[in-house]
Design an enzyme around this catalytic site. Structure first.
Site, PDB file in Angstrom:
ATOM      1  N   GLU A 174      15.439  27.187 -16.742  1.00  0.00           N
ATOM      2  CA  GLU A 174      15.450  26.819 -15.384  1.00  0.00           C
ATOM      3  C   GLU A 174      13.916  27.662 -15.329  1.00  0.00           C
ATOM      4  OE1 GLU A 174      17.363  24.933 -14.419  1.00  0.00           O
ATOM      5  OE2 GLU A 174      18.918  24.171 -15.759  1.00  0.00           O
ATOM      6  N   HIS A 207      23.262  14.229  -8.468  1.00  0.00           N
ATOM      7  CA  HIS A 207      22.851  16.445  -9.308  1.00  0.00           C
ATOM      8  C   HIS A 207      21.535  15.938 -10.218  1.00  0.00           C
ATOM      9  CE1 HIS A 207      23.105  20.270  -9.544  1.00  0.00           C
ATOM     10  NE2 HIS A 207      22.815  20.096 -10.356  1.00  0.00           N
ATOM     11  N   ALA A 208      20.374  15.991  -9.302  1.00  0.00           N
ATOM     12  CA  ALA A 208      19.191  15.602 -10.693  1.00  0.00           C
ATOM     13  C   ALA A 208      19.095  16.589 -11.487  1.00  0.00           C
ATOM     14  CB  ALA A 208      18.278  16.588  -9.007  1.00  0.00           C
ATOM     15  N   HIS A 243      11.315  20.503 -17.228  1.00  0.00           N
ATOM     16  CA  HIS A 243      12.380  20.809 -18.420  1.00  0.00           C
ATOM     17  C   HIS A 243      12.269  19.614 -19.695  1.00  0.00           C
ATOM     18  CE1 HIS A 243      15.321  23.090 -16.230  1.00  0.00           C
ATOM     19  NE2 HIS A 243      15.321  22.466 -15.687  1.00  0.00           N
ATOM     20  N   HIS A 289      10.047  20.502 -10.828  1.00  0.00           N
ATOM     21  CA  HIS A 289      10.584  21.763 -11.624  1.00  0.00           C
ATOM     22  C   HIS A 289      11.394  20.941 -12.551  1.00  0.00           C
ATOM     23  CE1 HIS A 289      14.302  24.239 -11.979  1.00  0.00           C
ATOM     24  NE2 HIS A 289      15.305  23.196 -12.263  1.00  0.00           N
ATOM     25  N   GLU A 290      12.448  19.328 -12.013  1.00  0.00           N
ATOM     26  CA  GLU A 290      13.048  18.731 -13.359  1.00  0.00           C
ATOM     27  C   GLU A 290      11.989  18.119 -14.435  1.00  0.00           C
ATOM     28  OE1 GLU A 290      15.744  18.377 -13.919  1.00  0.00           O
ATOM     29  OE2 GLU A 290      16.769  19.498 -12.119  1.00  0.00           O
ATOM     30  N   HIS A 292      28.399  22.341 -10.507  1.00  0.00           N
ATOM     31  CA  HIS A 292      28.000  23.322 -12.060  1.00  0.00           C
ATOM     32  C   HIS A 292      29.969  23.627 -12.823  1.00  0.00           C
ATOM     33  CE1 HIS A 292      24.585  23.162 -10.074  1.00  0.00           C
ATOM     34  NE2 HIS A 292      23.525  23.016 -11.544  1.00  0.00           N
ATOM     35  N   TYR A 314      21.190  30.147 -13.842  1.00  0.00           N
ATOM     36  CA  TYR A 314      19.691  29.992 -12.797  1.00  0.00           C
ATOM     37  C   TYR A 314      19.216  31.492 -12.428  1.00  0.00           C
ATOM     38  CZ  TYR A 314      21.936  25.242 -13.593  1.00  0.00           C
ATOM     39  OH  TYR A 314      21.747  24.127 -13.823  1.00  0.00           O
TER      40      TYR A 314
END
Length: 632
Positions: free
Chosen positions: A405, A347-348, A381, A377-378, A507, A517
């Site tokens: 997020e 999971h990323a 973060h 997206h990552e 999750h 999210y």
């Protein structure tokens, strides 16, 4: 006299400069405030060291899933928990929560909320063992092949997900759905029950009625749950149009025996294990199939893209805004593809190690359109971590869980725009015609809008469990009742309360609050609109400068506004930070609805033309003795 005056002036300046930087010229720094600031400066350094130890141990486990690493991680967590308790007690004894200094008060309030750390040592270890056991099961679950049932080596990524995307055989899709849920979910019932028992106890020790209320307090708004319900209701008409159209097209493809005319959509047909995004099977219901939509995987293959190239593109995007480059340690220490010599949690996720700009990503990347999005997206973060790195440890986070997020997604909105994909030579199309635009908006909506009922349901269900509003004997059927009621999707086969399906989602296993999210899917469009305006890429009413084809790449003005947002970390209330950035103070779906309005208008007309039924009946895949409806 002049010399004495000069001496006194220099002495005053010297003393002022020696005070902590948080002190400003408009307030008198009392002895108590100065003492409190020194206390928190010292404790924040200790906290940073604890966070570094925790994330180092967790990363070692997540990138090499063994019992040895799991126990080592739990031992580090337990040691930190004991020290966090002492810190919380010191904050209370110092009465820092009532300080005249806003920064001191905010730090004290945050640090006095212990979460699971409030448990006694035995209960804390039981909780961490329950969570890590669920995570281990999720990470190591393999399933058997539909074509060769003696081969039970298939993993969620990439094997099962590839079949869910590619197969059009309902029997094969149902096979993989059941294999995953039976193996990743049901065996974890006892661990989840222990998790619920202990998190309820932890919440009450922290002064909250339930773990749901503990989670909600992070939004610093007593009315936030009601706002969540109101926002969901505002988006339902749009979702119902998408749901009706997709169900109609699926029925055309699979037939009436597989897809009901007015019922729930069987989720195994939607290209995603959890039915949270439907864009992987876009070919089944593309509005204008004669118009090719943007799918850049083949072009990346032609240009011989590597996984590293995807990350380099993301890094270049942030640098173009005047933001920080990825440090060399990122490239040396991240795990960007699946290792072949050990089990990992695929999971990323993005990681901040609270030391020397040490930031990393762990994910099992592949070269395709989906991962181009996920990489941006990552990296959002990661950029957030780098921008608030100068904050004390207690403030190194987002002021609203949804912000982190949203930051990842807002960059991806630009990076995946037609304008940007043309700029980086992944498409020859510079501007979409109206039919192609509808296709692209529909594809995006199948990831963004279809997610909303899922994101809403996952924590609504957990809230009901945490608050003891749902009897344990109905945990599973209550989950599917909510999935049906709020989203109109159902499992491909009947499920009973001897099954236990929620832990089939990462999750749930990992104790990750999920409302963030849902909130992020709203905030990202508010952020996007603000950034596009700063970049001169959006003008209301101008058909050439629309939200859905905005690319902020290279805009230093947008970058400066973004840096101001990110660098504040959790040092201020999220409404204050949001107002500085967008001029707004609430979570508001207006920007999202504006972004997708051309598609919404098209869907209403097309569904009316086709006489498509909207809405859905109750699911028949759960026992009729299950709980009643969950109205919002």
């Amino acid at each position: 006299m002049r010399n004495i005056s000069s001496f006194l002036l220099l002495l005053f300046v010297s003393l002022a400069l020696s005070l902590p930087s948080i002190c400003n010229t408009e307030e008198t720094c009392s002895a108590q405030v100065l003492q409190a600031r020194r206390f928190f400066a010292k404790e924040n350094e200790k906290l940073r060291e604890r966070y570094h130890a925790e994330y180092s141990a967790a990363y070692a486990y997540n990138t090499n899933v063994t019992d040895e690493n799991r126990h080592a991680m739990i031992a580090v967590y337990a040691e930190s928990a004991a020290k966090n308790k002492l810190l919380a007690q010191a904050c209370k004894e110092g009465n820092y929560a009532n300080s005249s200094d806003t920064g001191v008060r905010r730090q004290a309030r945050i640090l006095q909320d212990l979460g699971a750390d409030a448990l006694n040592a035995d209960d804390y270890l039981k909780l961490q063992n329950a969570i890590s056991a669920m995570q281990s099961n999720y990470a190591t679950t393999n399933v058997c092949s539909f074509r060769n049932q003696s081969d039970c080596s298939l993993t969620l990524e990439p094997h099962i997900q590839e079949r869910l995307r590619s197969s059009r055989d309902p029997a094969e899709l149902a096979w993989y759905w059941r294999e995953w849920y039976d193996r990743a979910g049901t065996p974890m019932r006892n661990n989840f029950a222990e998790y619920v028992r202990l998190t309820r106890k932890a919440a009450q020790l922290n002064g909250y009625r339930s773990y749901a209320d503990y989670w909600l307090h992070f939004y610093e708004d007593a009315d936030f749950e009601r706002q969540l319900d109101t926002t969901f209701k505002a988006l339902l008409p749009f979702y119902r149009q998408i749901h009706g159209y997709v169900r109609y097209r699926l029925r055309e493809h699979y037939g009436a025996d597989v897809v009901p005319a007015e019922g729930n959509i069987p989720m195994h047909l939607l290209g995603n294990m959890w039915g949270q995004s439907w864009n992987e099977v876009m070919d089944l219901f593309t509005p204008y199939p004669e118009k090719p939509f943007l799918e850049v995987t083949s072009e990346m293959d032609r240009q011989q893209y590597s996984v590293r190239k995807l990350f380099e593109l993301g890094d270049q995007f942030f640098q173009s805004l005047g933001m920080r480059a990825l440090p060399q340690s990122f490239w040396n220490r991240s795990v960007l593809t699946r290792p072949t010599d050990r089990e990992v949690v695929c999971h990323a996720s993005a990681w901040d190690f609270y030391q020397d700009s040490d930031v990393r990503i762990k994910m099992c990347s592949e070269v395709n359109t989906h991962y181009l999005y996920v990489v941006h997206h990552e990296l959002g973060h990661i950029q957030y971590y780098l921008q608030y790195e100068q904050q004390p440890a207690v403030f190194r986070g987002a002021p609203n869980p949804g912000f982190h997020e949203a930051v990842g997604d807002v960059i991806a909105l630009s990076a995946m725009s037609t304008k940007h994909l043309k700029a980086i030579d992944l498409t020859s199309t510079a501007r979409l015609d109206e039919k192609s635009r509808i296709n692209e908006l529909f594809k995006q909506a199948l990831g963004k809008i279809t997610f909303l009922p899922f994101g809403y349901t996952l924590d609504k269900w957990r809230y009901a469990v945490f608050r003891d509003e749902l009897d344990e004997s109905h945990w599973n059927c209550g989950f599917w009742q909510m999935r049906s009621e709020f989203g109109g999707v159902e499992p491909p086969i009947a499920r009973s309360d001897s099954d236990f399906d929620p832990p089939a989602k990462y999750h749930i296993n990992a104790d990750v609050e999920y409302l963030r999210y849902f909130a992020a899917h709203i905030f990202q469009f508010q952020f996007h609109k603000a950034l596009c305006r700063e970049a001169g890429q959006y003008v209301p009413g101008d058909s050439r400068l629309t939200l859905d084809n905005c690319d902020i790449f290279g805009s230093k003005a947008a970058g400066k506004a973004f840096i101001d947002l990110l660098s504040a970390g959790n040092s201020k209330h999220w409404k204050e930070v949001l107002k500085d950035f967008t001029g707004e103070t609430e979570m508001d779906p207006a920007a999202l609805l504006e972004y997708f309005d051309p598609l919404y208008q098209w869907l209403k007309q097309e569904n009316s033309r086709l006489d498509v039924p909207l809405g859905w009946n109750e699911t028949n895949k759960i026992p009729p003795t299950c709980c009643g409806l969950f109205s919002t």
